[in-house]
Design an enzyme around this catalytic site. Sequence first.
Site, PDB file in Angstrom:
ATOM      1  N   ASP A   1       0.817  -1.213   0.000  1.00  0.00           N
ATOM      2  CA  ASP A   1       0.000   0.000   0.000  1.00  0.00           C
ATOM      3  C   ASP A   1       0.852   1.266   0.000  1.00  0.00           C
ATOM      4  O   ASP A   1       0.512   2.251  -0.668  1.00  0.00           O
ATOM      5  CB  ASP A   1      -0.907   0.025   1.234  1.00  0.00           C
ATOM      6  CG  ASP A   1      -2.184  -0.753   1.030  1.00  0.00           C
ATOM      7  OD1 ASP A   1      -2.393  -1.283  -0.075  1.00  0.00           O
ATOM      8  OD2 ASP A   1      -2.975  -0.851   1.985  1.00  0.00           O
TER       9      ASP A   1
ATOM     10  N   HIS B   1      -5.466   8.074   6.841  1.00  0.00           N
ATOM     11  CA  HIS B   1      -5.131   6.769   7.423  1.00  0.00           C
ATOM     12  C   HIS B   1      -3.802   6.772   8.185  1.00  0.00           C
ATOM     13  O   HIS B   1      -3.465   5.767   8.810  1.00  0.00           O
ATOM     14  CB  HIS B   1      -5.061   5.697   6.338  1.00  0.00           C
ATOM     15  CG  HIS B   1      -6.364   5.404   5.674  1.00  0.00           C
ATOM     16  ND1 HIS B   1      -7.506   5.104   6.380  1.00  0.00           N
ATOM     17  CD2 HIS B   1      -6.708   5.370   4.353  1.00  0.00           C
ATOM     18  CE1 HIS B   1      -8.496   4.888   5.526  1.00  0.00           C
ATOM     19  NE2 HIS B   1      -8.043   5.053   4.294  1.00  0.00           N
TER      20      HIS B   1
ATOM     21  N   GLY C   1      -2.423   2.727   4.321  1.00  0.00           N
ATOM     22  CA  GLY C   1      -3.397   3.051   3.290  1.00  0.00           C
ATOM     23  C   GLY C   1      -3.047   4.232   2.421  1.00  0.00           C
ATOM     24  O   GLY C   1      -3.881   5.127   2.220  1.00  0.00           O
TER      25      GLY C   1
ATOM     26  N   HIS D   1     -13.638   5.071   2.653  1.00  0.00           N
ATOM     27  CA  HIS D   1     -12.895   4.346   3.675  1.00  0.00           C
ATOM     28  C   HIS D   1     -12.984   5.104   5.000  1.00  0.00           C
ATOM     29  O   HIS D   1     -12.932   6.334   5.025  1.00  0.00           O
ATOM     30  CB  HIS D   1     -11.427   4.207   3.279  1.00  0.00           C
ATOM     31  CG  HIS D   1     -11.214   3.492   1.977  1.00  0.00           C
ATOM     32  ND1 HIS D   1     -11.306   4.135   0.752  1.00  0.00           N
ATOM     33  CD2 HIS D   1     -10.918   2.200   1.708  1.00  0.00           C
ATOM     34  CE1 HIS D   1     -11.071   3.263  -0.214  1.00  0.00           C
ATOM     35  NE2 HIS D   1     -10.840   2.084   0.336  1.00  0.00           N
TER      36      HIS D   1
END
Length: 386
Positions: free
Chosen positions: A92, A134, A142, A172
């Site tokens: 990620d 995140h 993320g 998200h």
Amino acid sequence: MTGKATFVFSKEYLQYQFSQDHPFNQQRVLMTKELLESTAMLKDQDIVSPRFATDEELRLFHNHSYIEAVKNAGKGKLNKDEGLLYGLGTEDTPIFQNMHEAASLLVGGSLTAVDAVLNGESDHALNLGGGLHHGFKRKASGFCIYNDAAIAIKYIRENYQLKVLYVDTDAHHGDGVQSAFYDDPDVCTFSIHETGRYLFPGTGEVNERGIKEGHGYSFNLPIDAFTQDDSFIEVYESAFKNIAAFFKPDVILTQNGADAHCYDPLTHLCGTMEIYERIPVLAKELAQTYCDGKWIALGGGGYDIWRVVPRAWAQIWNVMKADQIATGDLPKEWLEKWQPKSPLPLPTHWHDSSEAYPVIPRKEEIKEKNNKNLQHLLKYTNTSAS
């Protein structure tokens, strides 16, 4: 009611790039800027360059050792095992050259937006390079290295002593920002997102309410996969209005991920441009009601960078600047520049045709689930926090 608005931008935002084929691509920020310039809604006098965040400002949220690890990673001086401890070098969040500098500029952009509004230079400010929600105190996650939203809110608290309502409409869950203020009664966080049963990061349930003095100031509204516009807008508006009335903020900061759209390749929601035409209108309306208009907006997720993100994000500025939603055809010059680079045909209108979206057989069941979670959330806005 229109007011003065500031657009924070630098071409250097494009240096925040993990790899050529990574889904997080800041070209979408440039595309949005150029779309707005093509409509004459964005002028040179509206644009302010971001500054770099200082290490001291980064430490408002992030741990010193983590910041040093990011610096070393960007210089090729962090070994793999140590990097993984800090969430660096993962699939990620891969390591790239000068990642500290690139990430610090995004944070500095959000701080520039904060100061523009809270120093009285503007009523509203937009930093589409930000919204990296995140990032955690000691760990990247993320696609997010430094959490500019959390740092910006800490900066507001330290320098302006204002109560902040953070509203996150990314598909998200805004987990990193929630974690930063989970025990803080002066910061209220609200995230509406796809349920974590199907989607990263897997958190954001309605019973995540905060701890200690901050209990009662964290709000989450998970919505079911395949949620469409009508249900999204209904629960978003009801929750946002009630939370704002409950908390009575001094300033509103919004994270505007554009990944709840049905074209987005990483999520399972079925929104259209309709939700992105409504989200900023309500944010501005409530900022005017409770905060004398003080509204700072950030970017966020959004991975169909060609068909979705520029149109969705441009509407934030249209609302900030002129209290209007763009309609009709997209500018020919913008389409002619970007269509040859796009792997898919670009839309030619601001608003989608409904024919582009699938029929969802579970629509009423999905709405019922979303309304159940909304009612659960609203229980907490009707009583004082404890």
